[in-house]
Design a protein around this motif. Structure first.
Motif, PDB file in Angstrom:
ATOM      1  N   LYS A  28       3.492  -1.676  -8.560  1.00  0.00           N
ATOM      2  CA  LYS A  28       3.068  -2.148  -7.246  1.00  0.00           C
ATOM      3  C   LYS A  28       2.496  -3.552  -7.416  1.00  0.00           C
ATOM      4  O   LYS A  28       1.685  -3.776  -8.314  1.00  0.00           O
ATOM      5  N   LEU A  74       5.110  -1.363   1.121  1.00  0.00           N
ATOM      6  CA  LEU A  74       4.132  -0.276   1.238  1.00  0.00           C
ATOM      7  C   LEU A  74       3.096  -0.553   2.314  1.00  0.00           C
ATOM      8  O   LEU A  74       2.726   0.346   3.067  1.00  0.00           O
ATOM      9  N   LEU A 114       6.505  -2.043  -3.657  1.00  0.00           N
ATOM     10  CA  LEU A 114       6.807  -1.108  -4.737  1.00  0.00           C
ATOM     11  C   LEU A 114       8.166  -1.506  -5.296  1.00  0.00           C
ATOM     12  O   LEU A 114       9.160  -1.549  -4.556  1.00  0.00           O
TER      13      LEU A 114
END
Length: 103
Positions: free
Chosen positions: A19, A64, A97
């Protein structure tokens, strides 16, 4: 396998499943994006470097969240001149991500 990508004027070394927070991208949460500005792709001791980009390489990412970083305070002052200036800034970011890396 890892890749060095360029987005928002910065370079990031990424691997599958990581991430990262990058400069804000105009995309919806949950949307999948393909980043084709790949500067290098590596796997173990093998490294493929582009000139400036690796042809045919791409990294698929999923958005995300969007948000703002912590506040940065700017304070300017000139002593004995009765000059003080306070300013704050919160930079917006997009959290990504990292999915598949194709070379």
């Amino acid at each position: 396998m890892y890749a060095v990508i360029k987005t928002g004027g910065k370079q990031y070394k990424v691997a599958t499943g990581e991430k990262i927070k990058v400069e804000q991208i105009a995309a919806d949460v949950g949307q999948e994006i393909v980043i084709d500005q790949v500067l290098a792709v590596g796997s173990g001791a093998e490294l493929k470097v582009g000139t400036p980009l690796v042809s045919g390489a791409a990294v698929s990412v999923t958005v995300l969240a969007h948000g703002k970083h912590d506040k940065v305070s700017i304070f300017k002052m000139r002593r004995r001149k009765h000059y003080q200036k306070r300013q704050g800034h919160r930079q917006q970011f997009t959290e990504l991500l990292i999915g598949a890396i194709s070379a």
